[in-house]
Enzyme design. Sequence first.
Site, PDB file in Angstrom:
ATOM      1  N   GLU B  47       0.842  -1.203   0.000  1.00 52.02           N
ATOM      2  CA  GLU B  47       0.000   0.000   0.000  1.00 52.02           C
ATOM      3  C   GLU B  47       0.877   1.252   0.000  1.00 52.02           C
ATOM      4  O   GLU B  47       0.591   2.231  -0.711  1.00 52.02           O
ATOM      5  CB  GLU B  47      -0.901   0.026   1.253  1.00 52.02           C
ATOM      6  N   SER B 167      22.320 -45.841   1.784  1.00 53.50           N
ATOM      7  CA  SER B 167      21.040 -45.364   1.244  1.00 53.50           C
ATOM      8  C   SER B 167      21.242 -44.614  -0.065  1.00 53.50           C
ATOM      9  O   SER B 167      20.285 -44.082  -0.623  1.00 53.50           O
ATOM     10  CB  SER B 167      20.356 -44.456   2.262  1.00 53.50           C
ATOM     11  N   TRP B 169      21.892 -44.815  -3.883  1.00 55.31           N
ATOM     12  CA  TRP B 169      20.694 -43.994  -3.827  1.00 55.31           C
ATOM     13  C   TRP B 169      19.481 -44.902  -3.869  1.00 55.31           C
ATOM     14  O   TRP B 169      19.386 -45.749  -4.739  1.00 55.31           O
ATOM     15  CB  TRP B 169      20.638 -43.004  -4.990  1.00 55.31           C
ATOM     16  N   ASP B 199      24.908 -39.614   8.179  1.00 58.24           N
ATOM     17  CA  ASP B 199      24.943 -39.305   6.735  1.00 58.24           C
ATOM     18  C   ASP B 199      25.779 -38.083   6.379  1.00 58.24           C
ATOM     19  O   ASP B 199      26.091 -37.879   5.206  1.00 58.24           O
ATOM     20  CB  ASP B 199      23.510 -39.055   6.209  1.00 58.24           C
ATOM     21  N   ARG B 206      20.871 -27.223  -4.507  1.00 55.65           N
ATOM     22  CA  ARG B 206      21.580 -27.234  -5.793  1.00 55.65           C
ATOM     23  C   ARG B 206      20.531 -27.333  -6.890  1.00 55.65           C
ATOM     24  O   ARG B 206      19.396 -27.712  -6.629  1.00 55.65           O
ATOM     25  CB  ARG B 206      22.514 -28.450  -5.867  1.00 55.65           C
TER      26      ARG B 206
END
Lengths: 353, 353
Positions: B47, B167, B169, B199, B206
């Site tokens: 505004e 893990s 992938w 991990d 990215r």
Amino acid sequence: MQRALTLAATPGLDLGPNPRVGCVLLDAGGATLAEGFHRGAGTPHAEVVALTNARHAHGDDAARGATAVVTLEPCAHTGRTGPCADALRDAGVTRVVYAQPDPNPAAAGGAGVLIGAGVDVVGGVGAEDARELNRVWSTAVELGRPVVTWKVATTLDGRTAAVDGTSRWITSAAARRDVHRLRAEVDTVLVGTGTVLDDDPALTVRDADGPQPLRAVMGRRDLPATSRLAAPGPDGVETCHLRTHDPHEALAELWRLDRRHVLLEGGATLAAAFLRAGLVDEIVAYVAPALLGAGPPAVGDLGVTTIADAARFDLVDATVLEPTTDDLSTPDGPASGLAATNVRLTLRPRKES
Amino acid sequence: MQRALTLAATPGLDLGPNPRVGCVLLDAGGATLAEGFHRGAGTPHAEVVALTNARHAHGDDAARGATAVVTLEPCAHTGRTGPCADALRDAGVTRVVYAQPDPNPAAAGGAGVLIGAGVDVVGGVGAEDARELNRVWSTAVELGRPVVTWKVATTLDGRTAAVDGTSRWITSAAARRDVHRLRAEVDTVLVGTGTVLDDDPALTVRDADGPQPLRAVMGRRDLPATSRLAAPGPDGVETCHLRTHDPHEALAELWRLDRRHVLLEGGATLAAAFLRAGLVDEIVAYVAPALLGAGPPAVGDLGVTTIADAARFDLVDATVLEPTTDDLSTPDGPASGLAATNVRLTLRPRKES
């Protein structure tokens, strides 16, 4: 060939262990003389039906000089009917156009017999469509065992029941109706004795047309006399008890019983045994948007300890199963799994490329 | 209002904890005098921008008798800028049409201020579109805490890693690229200390535009000095270490840090803690067509022992993530999870009906 494929795909047939086959006989000018399709085990093959129809319509020599267009390579073996290759030759057919080569080693060779008899033979025309028409049958015949589809109903975190064993209902009513459709597509439903003891399933087809699949139980334990599977099914057929823990043995016995497509509906142990043996050809997973955090897993130990050895599959279909009006009006209502939107994932073993 | 919504949705803005707002000033004849939109925390409200633009274009009295069309109820509080309700009144605006009522109890009341000053006020015009434009912000302000999205990458059987902890992938490259898109949409990424130890994630964005989210770790253990999160992020910002096991405390601290949207990327324990506390507003699950049979589960104990107590959600989206050309050309090839087709499922807590 398109007409022959349409004849083969005639709905409402009970094919048993046999493939869908259609045949069109054309005269020298390309006009249709007669048509035929196979109606299932114990009935004449498509070529014989077409030849008989031609004779009835146009006399004994009707097929002399004719072209037979057929969706599957004419058989060369004598089963409950004589070899179709001989029948075509004897009727004076001079040209045979077929789609799919016969994958059955016991029946193949018909093209060779015809060529040896001087018949002009063209194979492979529309072969992919013809194979798709008999996808499961073709695979089973090639493998020499029934095709195995593993059905599993699971939460997002891979549980098939809660800690106390309750599992009714993880998935929606729409998903469970889809399972009945799946059962109606196979000729055998298989569970382990553990599932009989835990869940006492009926394994019958409801809400779907078609014959009831054979109900089979695998494992060495006796079935409780009061279990639903201890009584004959709605079609009066007894449950088939396969007293083995070896999936190869179980499938060999079902193959002897003319079974072509087994739906694996057991628990984690049975699924793991088939997966470890490399005997799962398709996975149909119903995934509910729910979490349990604990409880029996979808699949037992696969002997996999590191990610590189994971059992990988190709996702061939993902379908959202919307709740139906029926679901929404159930007394349990949206508080249970009944009225949820579920996802059906279809996986097949990964093709190396 | 449509034009005001378009202004609010101007791409490329770094809003910080603030909502998207657009404003159009119209003269008595309905012609546009000036426009404005909010560019983010520390900059003037929409505004005020429009009033300033009107003054520059048409002189000090430009807005006298004008109508202000604004996507959010003008604020009534003094923050880094003065109250917009006062600014509109002082500029001589005689009519205000707004879409979404201000859900922020500290800022609401602007409509009342304007009505009290004799301004003609109409609220709720296009309110749904305006709310959708600031869906997460609106929910966060209503709840008085950041909105929590739990992201999980799992096999079909609900495993997030193999028995040996590997893990990489499970999911495809396309799925992991989608996670970076998700990170770019939130202002905070949160893991537990256990995930840092197991991990050592970087938690940076990215392959996506926009500011880096705050990287936050929850738990009482120190971070290893050599861990990636112990070093400042690519934007030079230190990791925020929340030394608590209580999700309520963690979110309260992040709220004090002006955080509006937290992406939970930790393991099963952290996810279970937030789920048990009822503090998960959305689940984004990447499901890989793979089975492990054993290994860490997607979610820890939820205290659920029977099926009726399952944590139920609504499935709001199911998207198939096809492998990209990049995936297919990776050296790992189709033998790993990289080139697989994955499914992304989006779930929200079940609305009672």
